[in-house]
Design a protein around this motif. Structure first.
Motif, mmCIF file in Angstrom:
data_model
loop_
_atom_site.group_PDB
_atom_site.id
_atom_site.type_symbol
_atom_site.label_atom_id
_atom_site.label_comp_id
_atom_site.label_asym_id
_atom_site.label_seq_id
_atom_site.Cartn_x
_atom_site.Cartn_y
_atom_site.Cartn_z
ATOM 1 N N ASN A 186 9.060 35.028 24.604
ATOM 2 C CA ASN A 186 7.908 35.959 24.884
ATOM 3 C C ASN A 186 6.395 35.723 25.996
ATOM 4 O O ASN A 186 5.692 36.054 25.278
ATOM 5 C CB ASN A 186 7.433 36.235 23.630
ATOM 6 C CG ASN A 186 7.185 34.629 22.977
ATOM 7 O OD1 ASN A 186 6.437 33.413 23.029
ATOM 8 N ND2 ASN A 186 6.552 34.200 21.227
ATOM 9 N N ASN A 217 -3.174 30.899 20.925
ATOM 10 C CA ASN A 217 -2.034 31.399 21.537
ATOM 11 C C ASN A 217 -2.115 32.498 22.486
ATOM 12 O O ASN A 217 -3.834 32.854 22.345
ATOM 13 C CB ASN A 217 -1.060 32.451 20.730
ATOM 14 C CG ASN A 217 -0.051 31.523 19.878
ATOM 15 O OD1 ASN A 217 0.077 30.235 19.650
ATOM 16 N ND2 ASN A 217 0.444 32.638 18.955
ATOM 17 N N SER A 271 5.315 28.448 20.432
ATOM 18 C CA SER A 271 3.875 29.759 20.377
ATOM 19 C C SER A 271 5.274 31.178 19.384
ATOM 20 O O SER A 271 5.963 31.962 19.946
ATOM 21 C CB SER A 271 3.502 30.500 21.089
ATOM 22 O OG SER A 271 2.907 29.053 21.395
ATOM 23 N N ASN A 272 4.611 31.679 18.522
ATOM 24 C CA ASN A 272 5.708 32.919 17.678
ATOM 25 C C ASN A 272 4.456 34.214 18.559
ATOM 26 O O ASN A 272 3.984 34.074 19.654
ATOM 27 C CB ASN A 272 4.838 33.150 16.340
ATOM 28 C CG ASN A 272 3.054 32.865 16.345
ATOM 29 O OD1 ASN A 272 2.770 33.855 16.949
ATOM 30 N ND2 ASN A 272 2.945 32.957 14.610
ATOM 31 N N ASN A 273 5.104 35.400 17.953
ATOM 32 C CA ASN A 273 4.704 36.946 18.815
ATOM 33 C C ASN A 273 3.191 36.790 18.472
ATOM 34 O O ASN A 273 2.748 38.268 19.141
ATOM 35 C CB ASN A 273 5.689 37.705 18.338
ATOM 36 C CG ASN A 273 7.222 37.020 18.628
ATOM 37 O OD1 ASN A 273 7.816 37.045 19.573
ATOM 38 N ND2 ASN A 273 8.081 37.480 17.917
ATOM 39 N N ASN A 274 2.609 36.365 18.387
ATOM 40 C CA ASN A 274 1.324 36.841 17.633
ATOM 41 C C ASN A 274 0.349 36.609 19.730
ATOM 42 O O ASN A 274 -0.201 34.290 19.430
ATOM 43 C CB ASN A 274 0.382 36.686 16.139
ATOM 44 C CG ASN A 274 -0.601 37.264 16.605
ATOM 45 O OD1 ASN A 274 -1.738 37.052 17.451
ATOM 46 N ND2 ASN A 274 -1.171 37.060 15.659
ATOM 47 N N ALA A 317 -3.336 34.622 18.177
ATOM 48 C CA ALA A 317 -3.265 34.012 17.004
ATOM 49 C C ALA A 317 -3.658 32.489 17.337
ATOM 50 O O ALA A 317 -3.874 32.258 18.596
ATOM 51 C CB ALA A 317 -2.019 33.831 16.399
ATOM 52 N N SER A 337 -8.177 29.431 11.910
ATOM 53 C CA SER A 337 -9.138 30.822 11.187
ATOM 54 C C SER A 337 -10.280 30.589 11.006
ATOM 55 O O SER A 337 -10.100 29.404 9.846
ATOM 56 C CB SER A 337 -7.676 31.779 10.960
ATOM 57 O OG SER A 337 -8.525 32.484 10.564
ATOM 58 N N ASP A 350 0.831 29.916 11.451
ATOM 59 C CA ASP A 350 0.152 30.684 11.856
ATOM 60 C C ASP A 350 0.286 30.991 13.275
ATOM 61 O O ASP A 350 -0.274 32.658 14.109
ATOM 62 C CB ASP A 350 -1.397 30.056 12.058
ATOM 63 C CG ASP A 350 -1.640 30.320 10.302
ATOM 64 O OD1 ASP A 350 -1.804 30.508 9.541
ATOM 65 O OD2 ASP A 350 -3.056 29.151 9.799
ATOM 66 N N THR A 351 0.082 30.148 14.512
ATOM 67 C CA THR A 351 0.102 30.360 15.396
ATOM 68 C C THR A 351 1.674 29.777 15.856
ATOM 69 O O THR A 351 2.089 30.710 17.524
ATOM 70 C CB THR A 351 -0.099 28.687 16.068
ATOM 71 O OG1 THR A 351 0.207 27.548 16.188
ATOM 72 C CG2 THR A 351 -1.923 29.209 16.275
#
Length: 728
Positions: free
Chosen positions: A242, A255, A295-298, A301, A305, A340-341
């Motif tokens: 990604n 991210n 890292s995720n797709n957000n 993020a 937070s 979360d990330t």
């Protein structure tokens, strides 16, 4: 930021370490005029000298009793066995000096002392027992012969030789008396038959802070850049699928998408980085993830937070919900959710990425990605990536992850080179992050559970055992990151004191007599002697023979200034001489900065692709601290290339002797100096004799001499017909 190791020491030793953070020294360097008097105190302590005293109060501006001028130094021993000790800015070669001179005004009843000097390792000269007469100024001249003729002087010490405090006494006009003779210039020598070893082209690499770098492509092309690394904290969680990285502690654990790519994964930032390298003819050096997360797709993020985890000390102006992971009371936030990330991954993710790169660019052996790092500075994850890796790695965890990820790379491309462990801090060359995070330096549980052996050699031995069991080498390069800890790295050139320290500190790469001028001097093995490259070489030879050496990140600072260029040129010369296999400069200079010309001196000194030689030769200087020399022979024309670096503020005229090489009558001369900071100068040729030459090297200069052989290389075209198929 690089973490500093703390140790449990006595109060005196702890104070000494704190002093080292400001300025210490141990390189044996002659002063600017080796035989001139060195003034230590007259109205004030001379520049660079400082107190390393204990149980003593000092007033440098005392006016009650003065021998000359306006002030004297007043000292009071407040306890028995106390000491007034003055530390030099750099250890002094004592060969040109005769005596220690000072005037003293004794306290009530006379002041009873031993006077002695100290070496760089704090060992002591012979003591001279004195009594300073009370109430009168007395002149003392102490010949160095009466102190055992010390070869070097790092400290002058007046020691309270009684078990009781003593009344205030005074010193004035303290100096080290020289012999009045002019210093001999450093002599340089080159022997073309000795120490012949290949110089790896990969020592001239660079390391970018981000994927972007196309703006400097012309500069990289000019250098014929051999290798470019994509590293740093953000690469630890880069997701090639990604194109998103998490920038960890560097930027609010956020991210961030690495490029504008819309056609993923083909058009990713990583692929653009690789493709620019390929267009330049440079090899690619990539970090692959070992934290267990990417890292995720957000793409927006963040790890901490504020809406989810509460108020924090700081947050991103542009993304106000993204905190720095520190509670308002200063404690680190814990218990956050890594998802979360990030995605949790297995080593199969790494194999998938390497497979993808091989399908796109070919194997490393066929021009694909050549170098892979087993992540970036795993020793610091408990700080830099604490949102997903809050606990420091143990010996076993680091070993197991290294084996898994290195095997995953080899499964994708057996011809690729794997580098590791990529340690970021001196302390963790020896200890585990698990022990370090807990401050367990004096009784490190994890190290002691592994027989007390230091981590890096232990890891090499474990990887050797793996190869012996499985028949596969996983680690090709021992890779350690190195930033001098004396305050010169990643900063501007600074004042004269910092500039002098920068030039001295390159000795930490090789010199077995140089005690590091930082907190390292009071911490770790060998009394603070780093000798980094020989140490790495010893570890590899003893624990995993055949492993090459790499410094995946380094920086000596000051690259915007001539001083940084001098240090950078010295570092590159040391890398070649000491047999380093790969190095990439973190945060390289812009093309117009002085530091860039240090690279050009080795990679394109004449603007036409002229390079320093590829085979190192024996070269030596009688004073490496003033005038260093590096020598190599070039393959294409058999010319000798000599790099001479004057680190002093004055011109030095030195003889250069040649052995086992028959030179032509003239050498080409190229120089970078204050005479023109915007170009390398082509100077008139240097006349040569069969035995060498004498040349003047200006203050603060880098000089390259190209010595052609007396008989030019004769190239011949030889036609060899192909044997017909089926012929005998």
């Amino acid at each position: 930021m690089k973490l500093r190791k703390l140790t449990d020491r006595s109060l005196y030793a702890f104070f000494a370490v704190l002093v080292c953070l400001t300025l210490s020294s141990s390189a044996v360097l002659a002063p600017a005029r080796a035989a001139a008097d060195i003034l230590v105190y007259a109205d004030a302590l001379s520049g660079g000298w400082e107190s390393w005293s204990w149980d003593t109060t000092i007033d440098y501006s005392a006016a009650a009793h003065v021998h000359s001028g306006a002030y004297a130094l007043a000292a009071t021993f407040t306890a028995g066995w106390s000491g007034l000790s003055l530390h030099a800015p750099a250890s002094i070669d004592a060969s040109g000096y005769l005596s220690i001179d000072f005037w003293a005004y004794g306290g009530a009843g006379g002041t009873h002392i031993d006077f002695y000097t100290q070496f760089a390792d704090n060992s002591e000269s012979t003591h001279k027992t004195l009594t300073l007469p009370a109430g009168a100024w007395t002149h003392f001249t102490i010949p160095l012969g009466e102190l055992g003729s010390p070869a070097e002087i790092s400290r002058l010490t007046w020691w309270n030789r009684t078990p009781n405090p003593q009344a205030v006494f005074y010193l004035d006009d303290v100096l080290l008396a020289g012999d009045g003779l002019p210093p001999a210039p450093p002599a340089l020598s080159v022997d073309a038959a000795l120490d012949r070893q290949p110089i790896s082209p990969y020592i001239y690499g660079i390391n970018l802070v981000s994927l972007d770098g196309s703006g400097d492509a012309a500069f990289y092309a000019e250098l014929d850049l051999p290798v470019r690394r994509w590293g740093g904290n953000s690469t630890s969680r880069y997701n090639y699928q990604n194109d998103i990285s998490n920038h960890a502690m560097d930027w609010y654990f956020e991210n961030i998408k690495e490029s504008s790519a819309a056609n993923l994964p083909d058009d990713s930032g990583a692929n653009r980085f690789i493709e620019l390298n390929r267009s330049l003819g440079a090899h690619t050096y990539l970090v692959v993830p070992m934290t267990g997360y990417v890292s995720n797709n957000n793409a927006v993020a963040c790890g901490f937070s504020i809406a989810k985890y509460g108020p924090q000390q700081d947050s991103d102006y542009w993304r106000p919900d993204c905190g720095n992971g520190v509670h308002t009371n200063g404690a680190n936030l814990t218990g956050n959710d890594p998802l979360d990330t990030s995605f949790a991954i297995t080593p199969a993710f790494v194999t998938g990425w390497v497979d993808f790169l091989e399908s796109r660019y070919g194997r490393a052996a066929d021009g694909g990605v050549m170098f892979y790092n087993t992540d970036n500075e795993p020793d610091l994850w408990f700080e830099t990536h604490r949102d997903v890796s809050p606990t420091g790695l143990t010996y076993d965890q680091w070993r197991d992850r290294t084996i898994q990820v290195a095997a995953a790379v080899k499964a994708g491309d057996l011809t690729a080179a794997v580098l590791g462990p990529g340690t970021g801090v001196w302390s963790y060359y020896f200890e585990s992050p698990y022990d370090g995070q807990r401050g367990d330096w004096s009784t490190p549980d994890d190290r002691l559970a592994h027989g007390g052996g230091y981590f890096t050699p232990w890891l090499l031995g474990q990887l050797r055992a793996y190869e012996q069991t499985h028949g596969q080498r996983l680690l090709d390069y021992l890779d350690l990151h190195y930033y001098p800890q004396s305050g010169v790295a990643l900063v501007e050139a600074g004042d004269a004191s910092r500039q002098a320290l920068r030039l001295r500190s390159t000795r930490s790469l090789w010199d077995p007599t140089y005690v590091d001028e930082s907190w390292i001097a009071g911490s770790g093995p060998d009394g603070g002697i780093v000798r980094l490259i020989p140490r790495m070489r010893d570890w590899a030879a003893a624990n995993y023979p055949g492993t090459q050496l790499a410094i995946g990140e380094y920086n000596w600072g000051g690259l915007e200034h001539l001083n940084g260029a001098l240090a950078q040129a010295d570092v590159l010369g040391i890398f070649g001489r000491e047999g380093l296999g790969l190095a990439t400069l973190w945060d390289p200079p812009a093309a117009a900065q002085p530091g860039a010309y240090a690279l050009r001196m080795y990679r394109n000194y004449d603007g036409g692709g002229g390079k320093f030689g590829e085979t190192r030769l024996h070269a030596s200087s009688t004073d490496q601290g003033k005038l260093s020399i590096y020598a190599a022979q070039r393959t294409r024309d058999l010319a000798l290339t000599l790099m001479v670096i004057n680190k002093t503020g004055g011109e030095l005229t030195s003889a250069v002797s040649l052995a086992n090489f028959a030179p032509a009558s003239q050498a080409q001369v190229y120089r970078y100096s204050a005479a023109d900071l915007s170009a390398i100068q082509r100077l008139p040729d240097q006349p040569l004799t069969p035995s060498g030459f004498t040349a003047a090297f200006p203050a603060n200069s880098i000089t390259l001499l190209v010595l052609p052989p007396s008989a030019p290389v004769q190239w011949q075209h030889i036609y060899v017909p192909l044997v017909q198929r089926g012929a005998d």
